[in-house]
Write a protein that holds these residues in place. Structure first.
Motif, PDB file in Angstrom:
ATOM      1  N   LEU A 199       0.824  -1.345   0.031  1.00  9.51           N
ATOM      2  CA  LEU A 199       0.081   0.086   0.023  1.00  9.51           C
ATOM      3  C   LEU A 199       0.935   1.217  -0.004  1.00  9.51           C
ATOM      4  CD1 LEU A 199      -2.641  -0.924   2.568  1.00  9.51           C
ATOM      5  CD2 LEU A 199      -2.766  -0.989   0.162  1.00  9.51           C
ATOM      6  N   LEU A 200       2.120   1.358   1.021  1.00 10.83           N
ATOM      7  CA  LEU A 200       2.768   2.582   0.813  1.00 10.83           C
ATOM      8  C   LEU A 200       3.496   2.547  -0.752  1.00 10.83           C
ATOM      9  CD1 LEU A 200       4.079   4.716   2.274  1.00 10.83           C
ATOM     10  CD2 LEU A 200       5.704   3.309   3.452  1.00 10.83           C
ATOM     11  N   ALA A 201       4.067   1.544  -1.073  1.00  7.46           N
ATOM     12  CA  ALA A 201       4.490   1.573  -2.326  1.00  7.46           C
ATOM     13  C   ALA A 201       3.632   2.180  -3.544  1.00  7.46           C
ATOM     14  CB  ALA A 201       5.016   0.138  -3.087  1.00  7.46           C
ATOM     15  N   SER A 202       2.286   1.699  -3.286  1.00  8.55           N
ATOM     16  CA  SER A 202       1.421   2.429  -4.423  1.00  8.55           C
ATOM     17  C   SER A 202       1.035   3.865  -3.994  1.00  8.55           C
ATOM     18  CB  SER A 202       0.190   1.576  -4.159  1.00  8.55           C
ATOM     19  OG  SER A 202      -0.789   1.680  -3.027  1.00  8.55           O
ATOM     20  N   GLU A 216      11.002  -1.132   3.128  1.00 10.76           N
ATOM     21  CA  GLU A 216       9.990  -2.265   2.629  1.00 10.76           C
ATOM     22  C   GLU A 216       9.441  -1.945   1.088  1.00 10.76           C
ATOM     23  OE1 GLU A 216       7.528  -4.569   5.188  1.00 10.76           O
ATOM     24  OE2 GLU A 216       9.157  -4.734   6.841  1.00 10.76           O
ATOM     25  N   ALA A 217       8.796  -0.817   1.387  1.00  9.11           N
ATOM     26  CA  ALA A 217       8.070  -0.256   0.061  1.00  9.11           C
ATOM     27  C   ALA A 217       9.195   0.256  -0.984  1.00  9.11           C
ATOM     28  CB  ALA A 217       7.439   1.293   0.493  1.00  9.11           C
ATOM     29  N   LEU A 218      10.291   0.778  -0.756  1.00  9.40           N
ATOM     30  CA  LEU A 218      11.204   1.079  -1.669  1.00  9.40           C
ATOM     31  C   LEU A 218      11.743  -0.397  -2.229  1.00  9.40           C
ATOM     32  CD1 LEU A 218      13.360   3.642   0.043  1.00  9.40           C
ATOM     33  CD2 LEU A 218      11.913   4.012  -2.054  1.00  9.40           C
ATOM     34  N   ARG A 219      11.989  -1.530  -1.370  1.00  7.79           N
ATOM     35  CA  ARG A 219      12.268  -2.891  -2.100  1.00  7.79           C
ATOM     36  C   ARG A 219      11.225  -3.258  -3.239  1.00  7.79           C
ATOM     37  NH1 ARG A 219      14.615  -3.423   3.150  1.00  7.79           N
ATOM     38  NH2 ARG A 219      12.797  -4.444   4.084  1.00  7.79           N
ATOM     39  N   LEU A 220      10.009  -2.999  -2.885  1.00  7.67           N
ATOM     40  CA  LEU A 220       8.832  -3.332  -3.809  1.00  7.67           C
ATOM     41  C   LEU A 220       8.984  -2.761  -5.171  1.00  7.67           C
ATOM     42  CD1 LEU A 220       5.824  -3.841  -1.399  1.00  7.67           C
ATOM     43  CD2 LEU A 220       7.071  -5.638  -2.435  1.00  7.67           C
ATOM     44  N   LEU A 221       9.590  -1.361  -5.139  1.00 13.24           N
ATOM     45  CA  LEU A 221       9.701  -0.538  -6.246  1.00 13.24           C
ATOM     46  C   LEU A 221      11.128  -0.789  -6.969  1.00 13.24           C
ATOM     47  CD1 LEU A 221       8.396   2.779  -4.887  1.00 13.24           C
ATOM     48  CD2 LEU A 221       7.008   1.302  -6.339  1.00 13.24           C
ATOM     49  N   GLY A 222      11.757  -1.965  -6.469  1.00 14.81           N
ATOM     50  CA  GLY A 222      13.086  -2.335  -7.167  1.00 14.81           C
ATOM     51  C   GLY A 222      14.117  -1.725  -6.615  1.00 14.81           C
ATOM     52  N   LEU A 223      14.321  -1.161  -5.631  1.00 15.54           N
ATOM     53  CA  LEU A 223      15.453  -0.716  -4.955  1.00 15.54           C
ATOM     54  C   LEU A 223      15.924  -1.506  -3.639  1.00 15.54           C
ATOM     55  CD1 LEU A 223      14.738   3.388  -4.935  1.00 15.54           C
ATOM     56  CD2 LEU A 223      16.062   2.099  -6.537  1.00 15.54           C
ATOM     57  N   GLU A 224      16.935  -1.667  -3.545  1.00 12.87           N
ATOM     58  CA  GLU A 224      17.562  -2.192  -2.256  1.00 12.87           C
ATOM     59  C   GLU A 224      17.712  -1.266  -1.033  1.00 12.87           C
ATOM     60  OE1 GLU A 224      18.296  -5.421  -1.430  1.00 12.87           O
ATOM     61  OE2 GLU A 224      17.697  -5.924  -3.563  1.00 12.87           O
ATOM     62  N   ALA A 225      17.117  -1.388   0.095  1.00  8.79           N
ATOM     63  CA  ALA A 225      16.928  -0.170   1.044  1.00  8.79           C
ATOM     64  C   ALA A 225      17.134  -0.836   2.440  1.00  8.79           C
ATOM     65  CB  ALA A 225      15.708   0.562   0.896  1.00  8.79           C
ATOM     66  N   ARG A 226      17.510  -0.075   3.303  1.00  5.84           N
ATOM     67  CA  ARG A 226      17.618  -0.662   4.749  1.00  5.84           C
ATOM     68  C   ARG A 226      17.767   0.554   5.789  1.00  5.84           C
ATOM     69  NH1 ARG A 226      22.953  -1.227   7.292  1.00  5.84           N
ATOM     70  NH2 ARG A 226      24.436  -0.404   5.612  1.00  5.84           N
TER      71      ARG A 226
END
Length: 307
Positions: A5-8, A55-65
């Motif tokens: 939902l956050l990714a959207s 977590e949302a950024l990872r769904l958008l194709g980026l590595e994030a932590r």
């Protein structure tokens, strides 16, 4: 908020910021370039929702932590989030990402200050949010309040019954509104009633409210209401919430009176965003001759282009 939902939401906000693409990055940054970047603090604050955003950024194709967990304090020049991936995507997200984290960290920081102020006076009193929050951000703002040590209160109109002045006016009074709610609402839902006077506070408690909200009362009026509820043997039967007109300047005075909860919109609508920025700290796959920032996170480096 669920990561999907956050990714959207992020994609929705990006459409506002770049309805026809990122003109600068598309002109300046070649395809195939990858970067590592960090979101850094320019001032102290409290981190909020970094795990959700990662977590949302990872769904958008980026590595994030997250480099700072929700509720963790940070100092100037400390990094709170790291992300890696396509350079154009990182730069496209930069302003939306930084603004979001700035707002949420501001809420968490403002909440932490009020919580600490109240604890110095009366550690038993909870500091809570209200339902007043920027549209579209309420779920994240509430999580930011939690990160700051506050209570989220209800997230929506579906969570609990709160009888306000307009409900009471239509129903024929606070007591009647509470009685109707008690008859029709499931036992699992709390019933709260707003009281604008000592008399209404007593009416609400006697009618069976679980929570009595002393709304827009002065400290003197709150003290009188608490005394009257105690005198009538009602104080232990209800949770007393103070709300309306609460500010960072007077919250300690209200806390000293001994209510159970103090709610305020100052932490959700009036919190100043914390100043954050995004820095590219490493470039990968750049064309020959391109400059590469060589400093580690937290050190000096070239600023990424602004959206």
């Amino acid at each position: 908020m669920h990561p999907a939902l956050l990714a959207s939401k992020l994609l929705e906000w990006l459409e506002e910021d770049a309805p026809h693409g990122d003109l600068t990055s598309e002109a300046v940054v070649p395809r195939g370039v990858a970067v590592r970047a960090v979101v850094k603090a320019k001032e102290p604050g409290v981190a909020a929702c970094t795990e959700d955003v990662a977590e949302a950024l990872r769904l958008l194709g980026l590595e994030a932590r997250p480099l700072k967990q929700s509720g963790e304090e940070f100092k100037p020049r400390e990094a709170v989030l790291e992300l890696e991936g396509d350079a154009r995507t990182v730069l496209l997200l930069e302003r939306t990402l930084v603004d979001l984290l700035s707002i949420l960290s501001g809420v968490a920081t403002a909440t932490r200050r009020l919580v600490e102020e109240v604890r110095r006076v009366n550690p038993r009193v909870k500091v809570a949010a209200t339902r007043k929050a920027p549209p579209g951000l309420r779920g994240l703002v509430k999580k930011a309040v939690e990160a700051g040590g506050g209570d989220t209160h209800r997230f929506s109109l579906s969570d609990a019954v709160i009888v306000k002045d307009n409900h009471a006016a239509i129903a024929g009074g606070v007591a009647e509104a509470v009685r109707r709610a008690r008859e029709r609402v499931s036992f699992i839902k709390l019933v709260e009633a707003e009281a604008r006077s000592v008399e209404e506070a007593v009416e609400a408690a006697e009618a069976g409210a679980d929570v009595v909200m002393l709304d827009n009362m002065t400290p003197g009026e709150v003290a009188e209401a608490l005394r009257e509820l105690e005198r009538r043997g009602l104080r232990e039967r209800v949770t007393v919430e103070v709300s309306g007109g609460v500010t960072p300047e007077n919250i300690a005075e209200y806390a000293a009176l001994g209510p159970d909860v103090i709610s305020t919109s100052s932490i959700t609508l009036k919190a100043r965003p914390v100043d954050l920025s995004l820095e590219v700290v490493e470039v990968r796959g750049a064309p020959q001759g391109s400059r590469r920032p060589s400093q580690p996170p937290g050190g000096p480096s070239r600023r990424a282009p602004q959206l």
